[in-house]
Design a protein around this motif. Structure first.
Motif, PDB file in Angstrom:
ATOM      1  N   PHE A   8     -85.923  70.835 -31.112  1.00 47.10           N
ATOM      2  CA  PHE A   8     -86.256  70.358 -32.458  1.00 47.10           C
ATOM      3  C   PHE A   8     -85.726  71.400 -33.437  1.00 47.10           C
ATOM      4  CE2 PHE A   8     -90.054  68.407 -35.028  1.00 47.10           C
ATOM      5  CZ  PHE A   8     -89.140  67.717 -35.817  1.00 47.10           C
ATOM      6  N   GLY A   9     -84.815  70.998 -34.303  1.00 44.42           N
ATOM      7  CA  GLY A   9     -84.196  71.989 -35.165  1.00 44.42           C
ATOM      8  C   GLY A   9     -83.974  71.541 -36.584  1.00 44.42           C
ATOM      9  N   ALA A  10     -83.612  72.509 -37.428  1.00 46.00           N
ATOM     10  CA  ALA A  10     -83.324  72.250 -38.831  1.00 46.00           C
ATOM     11  C   ALA A  10     -81.951  71.607 -38.995  1.00 46.00           C
ATOM     12  CB  ALA A  10     -83.382  73.554 -39.624  1.00 46.00           C
ATOM     13  N   ILE A  11     -81.835  70.717 -39.958  1.00 45.05           N
ATOM     14  CA  ILE A  11     -80.592  70.005 -40.193  1.00 45.05           C
ATOM     15  C   ILE A  11     -79.429  70.966 -40.454  1.00 45.05           C
ATOM     16  CG2 ILE A  11     -79.414  68.520 -41.882  1.00 45.05           C
ATOM     17  CD1 ILE A  11     -82.019  66.901 -42.054  1.00 45.05           C
ATOM     18  N   ALA A  12     -79.709  72.081 -41.100  1.00 43.16           N
ATOM     19  CA  ALA A  12     -78.631  73.017 -41.451  1.00 43.16           C
ATOM     20  C   ALA A  12     -77.906  73.574 -40.234  1.00 43.16           C
ATOM     21  CB  ALA A  12     -79.180  74.162 -42.295  1.00 43.16           C
ATOM     22  N   VAL A  13     -78.566  73.676 -39.089  1.00 39.70           N
ATOM     23  CA  VAL A  13     -77.903  74.201 -37.890  1.00 39.70           C
ATOM     24  C   VAL A  13     -77.401  73.091 -36.970  1.00 39.70           C
ATOM     25  CG1 VAL A  13     -79.228  76.352 -37.935  1.00 39.70           C
ATOM     26  CG2 VAL A  13     -80.066  74.426 -36.577  1.00 39.70           C
ATOM     27  N   ARG A  14     -77.653  71.854 -37.335  1.00 41.35           N
ATOM     28  CA  ARG A  14     -77.267  70.727 -36.473  1.00 41.35           C
ATOM     29  C   ARG A  14     -75.786  70.731 -36.087  1.00 41.35           C
ATOM     30  NH1 ARG A  14     -78.509  64.906 -38.844  1.00 41.35           N
ATOM     31  NH2 ARG A  14     -77.174  65.749 -40.495  1.00 41.35           N
ATOM     32  N   PRO A  40     -89.050  72.545 -43.525  1.00 43.25           N
ATOM     33  CA  PRO A  40     -90.486  72.321 -43.726  1.00 43.25           C
ATOM     34  C   PRO A  40     -91.031  71.144 -42.912  1.00 43.25           C
ATOM     35  CG  PRO A  40     -89.372  72.698 -45.828  1.00 43.25           C
ATOM     36  CD  PRO A  40     -88.305  72.501 -44.810  1.00 43.25           C
ATOM     37  N   THR A  41     -90.208  70.116 -42.730  1.00 43.86           N
ATOM     38  CA  THR A  41     -90.656  68.949 -41.963  1.00 43.86           C
ATOM     39  C   THR A  41     -90.784  69.270 -40.482  1.00 43.86           C
ATOM     40  OG1 THR A  41     -89.626  67.450 -43.556  1.00 43.86           O
ATOM     41  CG2 THR A  41     -90.134  66.545 -41.392  1.00 43.86           C
ATOM     42  N   VAL A  42     -89.853  70.061 -39.957  1.00 42.56           N
ATOM     43  CA  VAL A  42     -89.951  70.484 -38.559  1.00 42.56           C
ATOM     44  C   VAL A  42     -91.283  71.198 -38.329  1.00 42.56           C
ATOM     45  CG1 VAL A  42     -88.998  71.969 -36.757  1.00 42.56           C
ATOM     46  CG2 VAL A  42     -87.454  70.691 -38.251  1.00 42.56           C
ATOM     47  N   LYS A  43     -91.571  72.158 -39.182  1.00 43.66           N
ATOM     48  CA  LYS A  43     -92.813  72.928 -39.047  1.00 43.66           C
ATOM     49  C   LYS A  43     -94.035  72.021 -39.150  1.00 43.66           C
ATOM     50  CE  LYS A  43     -95.302  76.818 -41.204  1.00 43.66           C
ATOM     51  NZ  LYS A  43     -96.395  76.137 -41.913  1.00 43.66           N
ATOM     52  N   LYS A  44     -94.026  71.146 -40.139  1.00 39.98           N
ATOM     53  CA  LYS A  44     -95.178  70.265 -40.369  1.00 39.98           C
ATOM     54  C   LYS A  44     -95.414  69.333 -39.177  1.00 39.98           C
ATOM     55  CE  LYS A  44     -95.532  68.679 -44.476  1.00 39.98           C
ATOM     56  NZ  LYS A  44     -95.308  67.903 -45.729  1.00 39.98           N
ATOM     57  N   GLN A  45     -94.342  68.801 -38.607  1.00 41.12           N
ATOM     58  CA  GLN A  45     -94.502  67.858 -37.501  1.00 41.12           C
ATOM     59  C   GLN A  45     -94.953  68.563 -36.217  1.00 41.12           C
ATOM     60  OE1 GLN A  45     -91.108  65.244 -37.141  1.00 41.12           O
ATOM     61  NE2 GLN A  45     -91.408  64.387 -39.173  1.00 41.12           N
ATOM     62  N   ILE A  46     -94.472  69.773 -36.013  1.00 37.09           N
ATOM     63  CA  ILE A  46     -94.944  70.532 -34.851  1.00 37.09           C
ATOM     64  C   ILE A  46     -96.421  70.867 -35.008  1.00 37.09           C
ATOM     65  CG2 ILE A  46     -94.796  72.773 -33.684  1.00 37.09           C
ATOM     66  CD1 ILE A  46     -91.779  72.601 -33.962  1.00 37.09           C
ATOM     67  N   GLU A  47     -96.814  71.252 -36.206  1.00 36.83           N
ATOM     68  CA  GLU A  47     -98.228  71.531 -36.466  1.00 36.83           C
ATOM     69  C   GLU A  47     -99.094  70.295 -36.225  1.00 36.83           C
ATOM     70  OE1 GLU A  47     -97.920  75.025 -39.890  1.00 36.83           O
ATOM     71  OE2 GLU A  47     -97.845  72.912 -40.489  1.00 36.83           O
ATOM     72  N   VAL A  55     -87.512  75.390 -30.710  1.00 35.44           N
ATOM     73  CA  VAL A  55     -87.410  75.052 -32.117  1.00 35.44           C
ATOM     74  C   VAL A  55     -86.469  76.048 -32.786  1.00 35.44           C
ATOM     75  CG1 VAL A  55     -89.446  76.419 -32.753  1.00 35.44           C
ATOM     76  CG2 VAL A  55     -88.683  74.563 -34.252  1.00 35.44           C
ATOM     77  N   ILE A  56     -85.647  75.581 -33.725  1.00 35.99           N
ATOM     78  CA  ILE A  56     -84.770  76.460 -34.503  1.00 35.99           C
ATOM     79  C   ILE A  56     -85.024  76.181 -35.979  1.00 35.99           C
ATOM     80  CG2 ILE A  56     -82.428  77.287 -34.908  1.00 35.99           C
ATOM     81  CD1 ILE A  56     -81.555  76.005 -32.336  1.00 35.99           C
ATOM     82  N   ILE A  57     -85.722  77.107 -36.625  1.00 41.04           N
ATOM     83  CA  ILE A  57     -86.033  76.989 -38.047  1.00 41.04           C
ATOM     84  C   ILE A  57     -86.066  78.383 -38.661  1.00 41.04           C
ATOM     85  CG2 ILE A  57     -87.258  74.764 -38.084  1.00 41.04           C
ATOM     86  CD1 ILE A  57     -89.875  76.275 -37.692  1.00 41.04           C
ATOM     87  N   ASN A  58     -86.517  78.467 -39.895  1.00 45.27           N
ATOM     88  CA  ASN A  58     -86.606  79.766 -40.565  1.00 45.27           C
ATOM     89  C   ASN A  58     -87.540  80.701 -39.793  1.00 45.27           C
ATOM     90  OD1 ASN A  58     -86.842  77.971 -43.691  1.00 45.27           O
ATOM     91  ND2 ASN A  58     -85.009  78.681 -42.659  1.00 45.27           N
ATOM     92  N   PRO A  59     -87.193  81.978 -39.695  1.00 49.49           N
ATOM     93  CA  PRO A  59     -88.028  82.934 -38.939  1.00 49.49           C
ATOM     94  C   PRO A  59     -89.490  82.964 -39.382  1.00 49.49           C
ATOM     95  CG  PRO A  59     -85.913  83.920 -39.460  1.00 49.49           C
ATOM     96  CD  PRO A  59     -85.953  82.609 -40.192  1.00 49.49           C
ATOM     97  N   ASP A 118     -86.025  68.504 -50.525  1.00 48.54           N
ATOM     98  CA  ASP A 118     -87.109  68.636 -49.552  1.00 48.54           C
ATOM     99  C   ASP A 118     -86.863  69.731 -48.521  1.00 48.54           C
ATOM    100  OD1 ASP A 118     -84.974  67.283 -48.465  1.00 48.54           O
ATOM    101  OD2 ASP A 118     -86.173  65.789 -47.391  1.00 48.54           O
ATOM    102  N   GLY A 119     -85.766  70.470 -48.679  1.00 47.55           N
ATOM    103  CA  GLY A 119     -85.423  71.475 -47.686  1.00 47.55           C
ATOM    104  C   GLY A 119     -85.496  72.897 -48.212  1.00 47.55           C
TER     105      GLY A 119
END
Length: 230
Positions: A8-14, A40-47, A55-59, A118-119
């Motif tokens: 599950f990752g951020a669109i920017a690294v897709r 933010p959506t990745v984090k919210k959905q995992i929560e 997961v690959i998102i902001n540190p 939204d990003g």
């Protein structure tokens, strides 16, 4: 038997990660299922309980997920950073944004500017306009576009320019061109890290994917897609 690895990752690294997955699958015999959203959506959905292995998102978001028990403590590793850039429609007039003054002039001169509201990149850009003292003049020109579609907005006549991570601009070629990266003085990078789920189904498979994505052997591929190591 190995199960499919859920990434599950951020669109920017897709664009960069998708270029690596086939090599990993061929080398290991493992398969990877991918899903992409803005940070933010990745984090919210995992929560909220979304299942994942990596997961690959902001540190900072990986750290938050570690604190809440979603990411395994000690599993966070650096993935890379992506610079911010300006996208324009292919064939449009050249744009000079090499200096801060030229960058400000380009933003003021544009009729409309698409951004991912939204990003993480959209939040950064909005804050940057405030910091540069041009928010009142530029923000009325902004066109909110969902993450993953921001760069393409310029070839769909939704905006004259688009402000978005360089990875997304390069992936939208040839209809879209990278008019330029943000001036070096602005230090405009978005950082990304990998975290491993605290509820793994196949710890060995997840470890192998994490090690592959952070290995120096893929640095050249990542660089070509707009991801910088440091």
């Amino acid at each position: 038997m190995h199960q499919q690895i859920q990434l599950f990752g951020a669109i920017a690294v897709r664009p960069a990660v998708l270029a690596l997955i086939p090599r990993f699958e061929t080398a290991t015999g493992l398969t990877v299922a991918v899903r992409w959203e803005v940070n933010p959506t990745v984090k919210k959905q995992i929560e909220a309980g979304e299942a994942f292995d990596l997961v690959i998102i902001n540190p900072s978001m990986v750290q938050d997920l570690t604190a809440t028990g979603k990411v395994k403590a000690g599993s966070q590793v650096w993935f890379g950073r992506v610079g911010m850039g300006v996208a324009a429609k292919a064939g449009s007039r050249p744009l000079d944004i090499r200096s801060v003054d030229a960058f400000i002039h380009a933003l003021k001169s544009a009729e409309t500017i698409a951004y991912a509201s939204d990003g993480t990149s959209g939040g950064y850009f909005s804050a940057l306009l405030d910091r540069l003292g041009i928010a009142d003049e530029v923000k009325p020109k902004l066109v909110a576009v969902p993450g993953g579609q921001t760069a393409s907005a310029v070839c769909q006549a939704k905006a004259e320019l688009a402000v978005v991570p360089v990875t997304s601009i390069l992936a939208a070629a040839p209809e879209v061109v990278l008019a330029g990266r943000f001036p070096a003085e602005l230090r405009s990078y978005i950082d990304f890290a990998i975290g491993v789920s605290a509820d793994l189904r196949d710890a060995e498979a997840a470890r192998r994917l994490s090690e592959f994505l952070t290995s120096t052997s893929v640095d050249d591929i990542l660089a070509a897609k707009g991801v910088e190591r440091r």
